[in-house]
Design a protein around this motif. Sequence first.
Motif, short mmCIF file in Angstrom:
data_model
loop_
_atom_site.label_atom_id
_atom_site.label_comp_id
_atom_site.label_asym_id
_atom_site.label_seq_id
_atom_site.Cartn_x
_atom_site.Cartn_y
_atom_site.Cartn_z
N MET A 152 0.84 -1.21 0.00
CA MET A 152 0.00 0.00 0.00
C MET A 152 0.87 1.24 0.00
O MET A 152 1.84 1.34 0.74
N ILE A 153 0.52 2.18 -0.86
CA ILE A 153 1.18 3.48 -0.90
C ILE A 153 0.31 4.50 -0.20
O ILE A 153 -0.87 4.65 -0.50
N SER A 154 0.91 5.23 0.75
CA SER A 154 0.25 6.36 1.38
C SER A 154 0.84 7.63 0.76
O SER A 154 2.04 7.90 0.92
N LEU A 190 10.06 2.80 -4.63
CA LEU A 190 9.40 2.31 -3.42
C LEU A 190 8.55 1.09 -3.77
O LEU A 190 7.32 1.09 -3.58
N PRO A 191 9.19 0.02 -4.29
CA PRO A 191 8.42 -1.12 -4.81
C PRO A 191 7.65 -1.88 -3.75
O PRO A 191 6.67 -2.56 -4.07
N ASP A 192 8.06 -1.80 -2.50
CA ASP A 192 7.39 -2.55 -1.43
C ASP A 192 6.36 -1.72 -0.67
O ASP A 192 5.87 -2.15 0.37
N GLY A 193 6.05 -0.52 -1.18
CA GLY A 193 5.06 0.32 -0.52
C GLY A 193 5.69 1.22 0.53
O GLY A 193 6.89 1.13 0.84
N GLY A 194 4.89 2.11 1.07
CA GLY A 194 5.37 3.05 2.08
C GLY A 194 4.69 4.39 1.91
O GLY A 194 3.65 4.51 1.25
N THR A 195 5.31 5.41 2.48
CA THR A 195 4.73 6.75 2.48
C THR A 195 5.50 7.66 1.53
O THR A 195 6.72 7.81 1.64
N VAL A 196 4.76 8.26 0.60
CA VAL A 196 5.34 9.16 -0.40
C VAL A 196 4.84 10.58 -0.13
O VAL A 196 3.63 10.79 0.04
N ALA A 197 5.73 11.54 -0.09
CA ALA A 197 5.36 12.95 0.08
C ALA A 197 5.59 13.69 -1.23
O ALA A 197 6.63 13.54 -1.88
N LEU A 198 4.61 14.48 -1.62
CA LEU A 198 4.70 15.31 -2.82
C LEU A 198 4.44 16.75 -2.41
O LEU A 198 3.38 17.06 -1.85
#
Length: 246
Positions: free
Chosen positions: A1-3, A97-105
């Motif tokens: 899951m991507i946050s 980030l192939p395994d998911g995590g938190t992305v900030a834009l």
Amino acid sequence: MISLKLIGIGTGDPAHLTGEAVRVLNAADLILLPRKDNAAELADLRRRVCDAVLTRDVPMVAFDMPVRSGAGGYLQAVRDWHDAIAVAWRSTIDAHLPDGGTVALLVWGDPSLYDSTLRIAARLPGMDVSVVPGITSIQLLTAAHAIPLNPLAGAVLITTGRLLRAHGWPAGADTIVVMLDGGCAFEMLEPGGLHIWWGAYLGMPQQALDHGPLAEAGPRILATRADLRARHGWIMDVYLLRKDSQ
């Protein structure tokens, strides 16, 4: 899951970030930095904002923004452009980030106001999207000129340069704020009885301001804006117009 965290950052001054924005940036696994060919300075500004507030080593990845086509109808061209940006986001995130995590834009101003980041994010199913609000260019404009946004007991209409140029002064409005104006649409108005407050690069070291009766300030703003754009290669500006009786 991507946050996916969409973070409003004002216009490039780290002091404009909220405490929540600083916390979310420091908790991210990846920070995306959009990059445009004609505005590399904007990507650098985002990086400097991050460098000023990060207290841990968060990976930052720049990606090239697709270019909007000038062919066809405006709305369809924008939709196609948003589709392409969504693909660029997805491919960059998947690569780093192939395994998911938190992305900030980082988003200029606030994601809610004349910004399409939320519409682009909606094209990416499976992402948990949330917003960290930021200071808008309108707030920075009124603060820089030390003026209230609205007339006494009055309303404000927010519009774009394209709409002002196409349709003229909005019916029934006494105060308007014009954003996303690539060509000084105010020059199409009859200047009598109008006052303008203009600002470019608000909150940045190169901030420029002007105000006055439109008939007097308008030509100055046109000349100043052309000079600034030539010097910097890009410009972000916004202005407020108000009928003198208000």
